[in-house]
Write an enzyme that holds these catalytic residues in place. Structure first.
Site, short mmCIF file in Angstrom:
data_model
loop_
_atom_site.label_atom_id
_atom_site.label_comp_id
_atom_site.label_asym_id
_atom_site.label_seq_id
_atom_site.Cartn_x
_atom_site.Cartn_y
_atom_site.Cartn_z
N GLY A 1 0.82 -1.21 0.00
CA GLY A 1 0.00 0.00 0.00
C GLY A 1 0.85 1.25 0.00
N GLY B 1 2.63 3.78 1.44
CA GLY B 1 3.13 4.05 2.78
C GLY B 1 3.58 5.48 2.99
N ARG B 2 3.79 6.21 1.89
CA ARG B 2 4.20 7.62 2.02
C ARG B 2 3.75 8.44 0.82
NH1 ARG B 2 10.70 7.67 0.91
NH2 ARG B 2 10.77 6.10 -0.73
N ASP C 1 8.13 6.52 8.42
CA ASP C 1 7.71 7.88 8.79
C ASP C 1 6.90 8.56 7.69
OD1 ASP C 1 9.62 8.52 6.89
OD2 ASP C 1 11.03 9.42 8.30
N GLY C 2 6.75 7.90 6.54
CA GLY C 2 5.95 8.47 5.46
C GLY C 2 6.62 9.61 4.72
N ARG D 1 3.86 13.32 -8.48
CA ARG D 1 3.96 12.35 -9.57
C ARG D 1 2.68 12.35 -10.40
NH1 ARG D 1 6.29 6.55 -8.21
NH2 ARG D 1 4.36 6.23 -7.03
N ARG E 1 -1.78 -1.37 -10.17
CA ARG E 1 -0.62 -2.23 -10.31
C ARG E 1 -1.04 -3.69 -10.38
NH1 ARG E 1 3.39 1.05 -7.07
NH2 ARG E 1 2.26 2.93 -6.42
N ASP F 1 4.33 -5.10 -7.37
CA ASP F 1 3.72 -3.80 -7.04
C ASP F 1 4.31 -2.68 -7.88
OD1 ASP F 1 5.88 -4.65 -5.09
OD2 ASP F 1 5.88 -2.49 -4.73
N ASN F 2 5.42 -2.95 -8.56
CA ASN F 2 6.04 -1.95 -9.43
C ASN F 2 5.82 -2.25 -10.91
OD1 ASN F 2 7.04 -0.42 -7.30
ND2 ASN F 2 8.88 -1.68 -7.13
#
Length: 491
Positions: free
Chosen positions: A94, A96-97, A129-130, A180, A187, A256-257
């Site tokens: 997921g 995460g940041r 820490d995101g 982005r 994905r 996931d990529n």
């Protein structure tokens, strides 16, 4: 979050179609506030193509939006859920940041995700820490824009802002947020996630959404979900071939990529190959070479098989029939990839027509390059401009023999020698983002606050096929080093 929503005329025209999916696919989340955002770099050509307002985006309000301190009124920020096979091991992941602000609809009606990367913790942060560091965000900006200029499908970078924070990694590093832009962030891992933890109805909802967003022709097909799978396979076959043709090593080809849209995503440990070697690996964590340059087509096929597995319930009500359908579809990848790669390699050698022996001619050249440690990009550039004496292949007996066979091959086509040269010039870049030049630009920007080195590099990378003497600096190989270049998953 309501008090942070603003009406600012950035040109963003946001919709939130992804939030129409079941809530298993995302979590609503506000970006973390940052203390002192400043604009580091803004992508003016991309701003123009998206129909955005550069003047407003450069303003204090615009920078606050790019930093997540202010949120466009139409935005519904979400963190997307997905899973993935990381080095063949399945795990829940997921965003995460990163947070998706929404989908920007351009004046031409095209739809693009707008995502803030480094925007703070989410429910998927898994103890992180995101946040994101400035160096890796600038690196993604450079490489993604270089890939776009090379004609390779990719996510794009709209902007990087510094946050005024120091974040702890191997040392204290300046924080940053990258904006982005992507056709979507769906994905293979998104399908894996719902296949593992969702229902068939939720899987179907994702597949239908994907068809609507990327493959609308599928609705007219007898089996729209087979069409979806086949189209993703075609797009990935084209994409991986384009990677191989320019010597790009992704470095972290986890499921996931791999995007459903066929865009390159995640520029963490990627790099471009200098000396030709199929075993080239840059990523510090890829100790067994799973994602080596020469293995990328095989990994793509493996990832696509994982996608096919998730679609089995939709392909046919009979499980055995569904498996056969999926296997047949995935088996097409190798042929599709090879055809794309051969077509591209012929172009790199100025060959227009097809002959069976072409594959041997190409493989022989690569074998000679490997044997003598020839630079991949510069060898094809030397062939294009007839200055092979500048390469390590000059005066090598095997190469002389190959060169004569190549020249003979060029006579077996109707097109002129001039046409062949033009084809080669449009297929062989003079400049790529060499690792040492990228690091040079990042060091100046991050350590000294000097973005001029990066700006000059970006200017050279924006015209990779237009040779000029000024580009020679960016074509030079790095000095020999006892330590091979390594990359890390900072982005």
């Amino acid at each position: 979050m309501k008090e942070r929503k603003v009406i600012i005329k950035t040109g963003l025209n946001l919709e939130n179609s992804y939030t129409s999916l079941p809530e298993i696919f995302f979590t609503r989340q506000s970006p973390s506030r940052v203390p002192s955002p400043k604009l580091a770099v803004l992508n003016y050509p991309l701003i123009t193509s998206l129909g955005l307002n550069a003047q407003v985006l450069q303003s204090a309000d615009g920078v606050d939006i790019l930093a997540g301190n202010k949120i466009p009124e139409e935005a519904i920020p979400i963190a997307q859920a997905y899973a993935g096979h990381q080095f063949a091991h399945f795990t829940m992941l997921g965003d995460g940041r990163a947070l998706l602000l929404g989908e920007h609809i351009t004046p031409l009606g095209d739809r693009f995700d707008i995502q803030l990367k480094g925007s703070g913790k989410t429910p998927y942060s898994r103890g992180g820490d995101g946040k994101a560091a400035l160096g890796p965000m600038l690196r993604e900006y450079i490489i993604s824009e270089a890939m776009n200029a090379l004609g390779i499908p990719t996510t794009r970078s709209l902007a990087v802002v510094t946050t005024g924070e120091l974040i702890m990694r191997e040392a204290e590093l300046p924080g940053a947020i990258l904006t982005r832009v992507a056709a979507s962030h769906i994905r293979v891992g998104t399908f894996e996630y719902v296949s593992r933890w969702g229902t068939v109805e939720e899987l179907r909802a994702l597949a239908d959404y994907t068809l609507q967003r990327h493959f609308k022709k599928g609705y007219d097909k007898e089996n729209p979900y087979l069409f979806l799978l086949q189209e993703v396979i075609k797009k990935q076959a084209e994409l991986i071939a384009k990677w191989q043709l320019v010597g790009f090593v992704h470095g972290v080809m986890n499921t996931d990529n791999m995007t459903i849209s066929g865009e390159t995503i995640d520029y963490g440990p990627c790099a471009f190959m200098d000396v030709y070697n199929p075993k080239t690996v840059f990523s510090s964590i890829d100790i067994y070479g799973r994602y080596a340059y020469g293995n990328q087509p095989n990994i793509a096929a493996w990832n696509l098989a994982r996608l096919a597995e998730t679609l089995l319930p939709l392909l046919n009500i009979n499980p055995n029939e569904a498996i056969k359908i999926a296997e047949n579809a995935v088996s097409d990848f190798t042929k599709l990839y090879k055809n794309n790669w051969l077509s591209g390699m012929r172009a790199k050698l100025g060959i227009f027509n097809e002959e069976f022996q072409d594959e041997y001619l190409i493989e022989d050249l690569l074998s000679i390059m490997h044997k003598y440690g020839a630079d991949y990009t510069n060898t094809f550039r030397a062939l294009t401009f007839d200055n092979i004496e500048d390469t390590v292949l000059f005066d090598k007996m095997e190469f002389d023999k190959w060169y004569k066979l190549w020249q003979e091959r060029l006579t077996r086509q109707e097109e002129s020698k001039l046409s062949s040269k033009q084809l080669m010039k449009s297929s062989n870049p003079s400049v790529i983002p060499r690792n040492h030049r990228v690091e040079e630009a990042l060091e100046a920007a991050v350590k000294e606050g000097d973005y001029s080195v990066m700006e000059k590099l970006l200017e050279a990378l924006s015209k990779p096929y237009a040779y000029s003497k000024e580009q020679d600096y960016y074509s030079k190989l790095p000095e020999p080093s006892t330590c091979p270049y390594q990359t890390y998953c900072g982005t």
